[in-house]
Design a protein around this motif. Structure first.
Motif, mmCIF file in Angstrom:
data_model
loop_
_atom_site.group_PDB
_atom_site.id
_atom_site.type_symbol
_atom_site.label_atom_id
_atom_site.label_comp_id
_atom_site.label_asym_id
_atom_site.label_seq_id
_atom_site.Cartn_x
_atom_site.Cartn_y
_atom_site.Cartn_z
ATOM 1 N N ASN A 114 7.513 16.661 71.605
ATOM 2 C CA ASN A 114 6.480 16.938 72.610
ATOM 3 C C ASN A 114 5.661 18.190 72.327
ATOM 4 N N ARG A 115 5.752 18.747 71.146
ATOM 5 C CA ARG A 115 4.857 19.835 70.766
ATOM 6 C C ARG A 115 3.427 19.311 70.652
ATOM 7 N N PRO A 116 2.405 20.067 70.982
ATOM 8 C CA PRO A 116 2.407 21.465 71.460
ATOM 9 C C PRO A 116 2.217 21.549 72.954
ATOM 10 N N PHE A 117 2.658 20.542 73.698
ATOM 11 C CA PHE A 117 2.405 20.500 75.145
ATOM 12 C C PHE A 117 3.402 21.362 75.911
ATOM 13 N N ALA A 118 2.936 21.944 77.019
ATOM 14 C CA ALA A 118 3.806 22.688 77.925
ATOM 15 C C ALA A 118 4.321 21.728 78.996
ATOM 16 N N LEU A 119 5.606 21.767 79.246
ATOM 17 C CA LEU A 119 6.229 20.859 80.205
ATOM 18 C C LEU A 119 6.684 21.622 81.438
ATOM 19 N N THR A 120 6.566 20.992 82.583
ATOM 20 C CA THR A 120 7.035 21.581 83.835
ATOM 21 C C THR A 120 8.332 20.911 84.258
ATOM 22 N N PHE A 121 8.880 21.411 85.369
ATOM 23 C CA PHE A 121 10.147 20.866 85.885
ATOM 24 C C PHE A 121 10.049 19.362 86.147
ATOM 25 N N ASP A 122 8.910 18.928 86.668
ATOM 26 C CA ASP A 122 8.743 17.519 87.021
ATOM 27 C C ASP A 122 8.575 16.614 85.806
ATOM 28 N N ASP A 123 8.335 17.181 84.633
ATOM 29 C CA ASP A 123 8.134 16.373 83.438
ATOM 30 C C ASP A 123 9.441 15.981 82.759
ATOM 31 N N ILE A 124 10.554 16.557 83.193
ATOM 32 C CA ILE A 124 11.831 16.366 82.495
ATOM 33 C C ILE A 124 12.866 15.815 83.463
ATOM 34 N N SER A 125 13.613 14.839 83.011
ATOM 35 C CA SER A 125 14.733 14.282 83.781
ATOM 36 C C SER A 125 15.991 14.350 82.925
ATOM 37 N N LEU A 126 17.084 14.801 83.524
ATOM 38 C CA LEU A 126 18.357 14.836 82.827
ATOM 39 C C LEU A 126 19.083 13.524 83.089
ATOM 40 N N ALA A 127 19.541 12.896 82.032
ATOM 41 C CA ALA A 127 20.175 11.583 82.163
ATOM 42 C C ALA A 127 21.665 11.676 81.868
ATOM 43 N N THR A 128 22.451 10.888 82.583
ATOM 44 C CA THR A 128 23.880 10.793 82.324
ATOM 45 C C THR A 128 24.103 9.824 81.168
ATOM 46 N N ARG A 129 24.669 10.292 80.088
ATOM 47 C CA ARG A 129 24.894 9.470 78.902
ATOM 48 C C ARG A 129 26.282 8.852 78.938
ATOM 49 N N TYR A 130 26.465 7.839 78.130
ATOM 50 C CA TYR A 130 27.774 7.185 78.017
ATOM 51 C C TYR A 130 28.786 8.148 77.393
ATOM 52 N N SER A 131 29.988 8.157 77.913
ATOM 53 C CA SER A 131 31.019 9.046 77.382
ATOM 54 C C SER A 131 32.387 8.390 77.507
ATOM 55 N N GLU A 132 33.244 8.670 76.552
ATOM 56 C CA GLU A 132 34.623 8.192 76.587
ATOM 57 C C GLU A 132 35.521 9.112 77.414
ATOM 58 N N VAL A 133 34.988 10.275 77.791
ATOM 59 C CA VAL A 133 35.781 11.260 78.537
ATOM 60 C C VAL A 133 35.777 10.903 80.014
ATOM 61 N N LEU A 134 36.955 10.780 80.594
ATOM 62 C CA LEU A 134 37.074 10.456 82.015
ATOM 63 C C LEU A 134 36.899 11.724 82.864
ATOM 64 N N PRO A 135 36.386 11.583 84.091
ATOM 65 C CA PRO A 135 36.190 12.761 84.951
ATOM 66 C C PRO A 135 37.446 13.588 85.144
ATOM 67 N N ARG A 136 38.592 12.919 85.270
ATOM 68 C CA ARG A 136 39.834 13.660 85.507
ATOM 69 C C ARG A 136 40.279 14.468 84.281
ATOM 70 N N LEU A 137 39.687 14.193 83.139
ATOM 71 C CA LEU A 137 40.059 14.906 81.922
ATOM 72 C C LEU A 137 39.118 16.060 81.602
#
Length: 274
Positions: free
Chosen positions: A55-78
């Motif tokens: 995304n260079r050379p653009f400036a991004l704001t808070f609303d331009d970015i979303s954090l996504a939950t990725r697949y993981s083998e790690v269980l929450p309890r671990l």
């Protein structure tokens, strides 16, 4: 740059991202149809280095970015989310609220602490107000009320009722002290009623010899544990007062606060009490 040029640049900026997004969607669709193994994660959810490089050379704001939950083998309890901010400060979750006057005062700091994080109280207020905000947090988290509301033996029950209504207190039991802050007794909530409004505090209170109190030295290095043992050994007592060597009131513990702290200690998410 003119106002028109700014508007044009903004339109081009969003046009670029919209066209890029549609291209990504179209590319993903074709790839999935051809190979059947393309992953949406690989197409859209990039790591930080790849995302910002693309995304260079653009400036991004808070609303331009979303954090996504990725697949993981790690269980929450671990998982382990605790982190050390210093040798003496450990948090259960790596989240700190900012010291801004629109973000963190006592309510936010308490909420952060109860969930294992940390709230930095802002200093856009007087020193006295800062101390009051910090004291509110410490009282709630540690269960020790260092500056309890007190009444005078010369008061009447009507004075206490007026105080409760004015300050909107949700409790009606108060330590009784003299003008030098020395403990004289305790006025129980069961007599702080409208029917007894003409009675004086002196004749309605428990006298000093009837009130349970510990000295500051007796609290030791584990005040919560000491208070917990006291309430266990003294059936039906809900208040434990703390005095200094001169019998001046220094604070109190309540049974409800100690029980709340004990329940939190067995919870999966433990509050931060530093």
């Amino acid at each position: 740059m003119s106002f028109y040029d700014c508007q044009l640049n903004i339109r081009l900026f969003y046009h670029y991202f919209a066209r890029k997004s549609f291209a990504n969607i179209d590319s993903m669709t074709r790839s999935t149809e051809i190979s059947g193994v393309a992953s949406a994660d690989e197409e859209f959810f990039l790591d930080a280095d790849a995302f910002f490089s693309r995304n260079r050379p653009f400036a991004l704001t808070f609303d331009d970015i979303s954090l996504a939950t990725r697949y993981s083998e790690v269980l929450p309890r671990l998982t382990q989310t605790h982190v050390k901010l210093s040798d003496s400060l450990k948090l259960q979750i790596p989240i700190v609220s900012a010291d801004m006057d629109t973000v963190t005062e006592s309510k936010m700091a308490i909420a952060m602490a109860l969930n294992g994080g940390l709230g930095l109280i802002h200093y856009n207020m007087s020193e006295k107000a800062q101390r009051k905000e910090v004291t509110r947090v410490k009282n709630h988290i540690h269960g020790f009320i260092s500056e309890p509301v007190t009444v005078n033996a010369d008061w009447y029950i009507s004075d206490i009722l007026e105080l409760i209504e004015k300050k909107r207190f949700k409790f009606s039991t108060f330590p009784v002290v003299d003008n030098d802050g020395r403990l004289m007794g305790l006025i129980p909530g069961r007599v702080v009623k409208h029917r007894y409004r003409e009675k004086s505090v002196k004749e309605a209170m428990f006298k000093r010899e009837q009130v349970f109190a510990l000295s500051e030295d007796e609290l030791g290095t584990d005040p919560i544990g000491t208070a917990d043992r006291f309430f266990t050994e003294h059936l039906g007592i809900h208040k434990l007062l703390v005095v200094d060597s001169q019998e001046r009131l220094k604070g109190l513990f309540t049974l409800s606060d100690i029980e709340r702290i004990n329940e939190e200690a067995t919870a999966l998410l433990k509050p931060a009490r530093d």
